[in-house]
Design a protein around this motif. Sequence first.
Motif, PDB file in Angstrom:
ATOM      1  N   GLN A 161     -12.565  10.423   4.931  1.00 56.36           N
ATOM      2  CA  GLN A 161     -12.041   9.072   4.770  1.00 56.36           C
ATOM      3  C   GLN A 161     -10.872   8.827   5.723  1.00 56.36           C
ATOM      4  N   GLY A 162     -10.044   9.855   5.924  1.00 57.08           N
ATOM      5  CA  GLY A 162      -8.841   9.681   6.728  1.00 57.08           C
ATOM      6  C   GLY A 162      -9.064   9.663   8.228  1.00 57.08           C
ATOM      7  N   TYR A 221      -2.086   4.246  -1.882  1.00 56.43           N
ATOM      8  CA  TYR A 221      -0.760   4.879  -1.848  1.00 56.43           C
ATOM      9  C   TYR A 221       0.048   4.341  -0.662  1.00 56.43           C
ATOM     10  N   TYR A 222       0.298   3.033  -0.697  1.00 57.27           N
ATOM     11  CA  TYR A 222       0.867   2.345   0.467  1.00 57.27           C
ATOM     12  C   TYR A 222       2.302   2.753   0.767  1.00 57.27           C
ATOM     13  N   SER A 223       2.974   3.401  -0.177  1.00 54.66           N
ATOM     14  CA  SER A 223       4.313   3.906   0.122  1.00 54.66           C
ATOM     15  C   SER A 223       4.267   4.897   1.279  1.00 54.66           C
ATOM     16  N   ARG A 224       3.120   5.567   1.462  1.00 55.88           N
ATOM     17  CA  ARG A 224       2.984   6.490   2.602  1.00 55.88           C
ATOM     18  C   ARG A 224       3.141   5.736   3.917  1.00 55.88           C
ATOM     19  N   ILE A 233      -1.523  10.837   6.499  1.00 55.22           N
ATOM     20  CA  ILE A 233      -2.796  10.197   6.148  1.00 55.22           C
ATOM     21  C   ILE A 233      -3.584  11.044   5.153  1.00 55.22           C
ATOM     22  N   LEU A 234      -3.544  12.367   5.323  1.00 52.99           N
ATOM     23  CA  LEU A 234      -4.362  13.241   4.492  1.00 52.99           C
ATOM     24  C   LEU A 234      -3.726  13.573   3.141  1.00 52.99           C
ATOM     25  N   GLN A 235      -2.515  13.046   2.891  1.00 54.24           N
ATOM     26  CA  GLN A 235      -1.967  13.160   1.542  1.00 54.24           C
ATOM     27  C   GLN A 235      -2.795  12.246   0.638  1.00 54.24           C
TER      28      GLN A 235
END
Length: 370
Positions: A49-50, A84-87, A41-43
């Motif tokens: 926000q996270g 960054y939905y790939s995460r 999440i924190l990437q």
Amino acid sequence: MSENKNKFFSQTIISWYHQNKRDLPWRDTQNPYKIWLSEIILQQTRVVQGMPYYEKFIENFPTVQQLAAADEQTVLRFWQGLGYYSRARNLHAAAKYISNDLNGIFPKTYSEIKKLKGVGDYTAAAISSFAFDEVQAVVDGNVYRVLSRFFGIEKDITETKNQKEFRELAQNLIDATQPAIYNQAIMEFGALQCVPKSPNCQVCPLQKKCTAFEKKLIEKLPIKGKKTKVTDRFMHYFVFKKREGNKEKVLLRKRGEGDIWQGLYDFFLIEFQHKDKKGFEPLKELEQYLEIENTKLTHESIIFKHQLSHRTLYAKFYTLEIMSNEKQFLYWQTLKAKYDLEEIEWQNLDKIPKPVLISKYLDYLEQHLF
């Protein structure tokens, strides 16, 4: 680099950390699933926000098995707004791998953790040290900044050979007796004290041996290569709607691979190369693509500007009402089949995973039309 300077650095930031660390939920556990979730999440995301997303995921998916059992749409919906939905897709894929291939047992070593989809050097080092006390130094943006300033390293941190040098330095500095504390300390120091712009060096405990402070290089370091060029995209969305009794239905498409927002839903889209196409008539333009006649344009939105990391999006939405007659019904069915669109009820849009841009448009509608 002298042994004394290295020892001073490690001892000082650990001492600073004990006095200044933030109270964060993933620091109160050695549960690798919770630590992994927080790190993903924190990437590319700030802690403030996270945090709500972390709490939401833990509440709804308290174990890796429960995350694995969820469908992708549900996971993406909970991720909505983080970008960054790939995460999220990688997180879900890795959860299924752990649950199905590893019998639900989280891998315990740096090398095994790194095999998880979406996990690189930094994340593997963070999880293995925080959860299992493995002596693996983390190197992220905060660490690059702290090390380059303190040791006066004037090398481009975007170059692979220099990144290797930073990792070797970080590994030499880590306190082998308390690797988790050391790693948390250097990351927190970069986040709170040695910040990117205008750090308060006067109260910094590293100041007396900091090369960048001595040589007035604080604002110069770390050195980064050329930034990726930001490109503009101009998006015209066509919102096809129809009424069936007291229900209103809309057509959506699921975005595929090879572009932004993979796996999320938006409306039928035509893109142009410039913001205000002179003489642009949405229905005539649409006819070139869809061979549509006599469709009723019921609303034309303002232009929305939406910023991504390397793209600036300009979007406009056109609501098109499909009439309740046989010809238009067949057209509705043709649209669905030809462009692989999905029909849902308007009131269920909040349950569908979608880009923030689409949420902005729906909020705009609610404020101005309803």
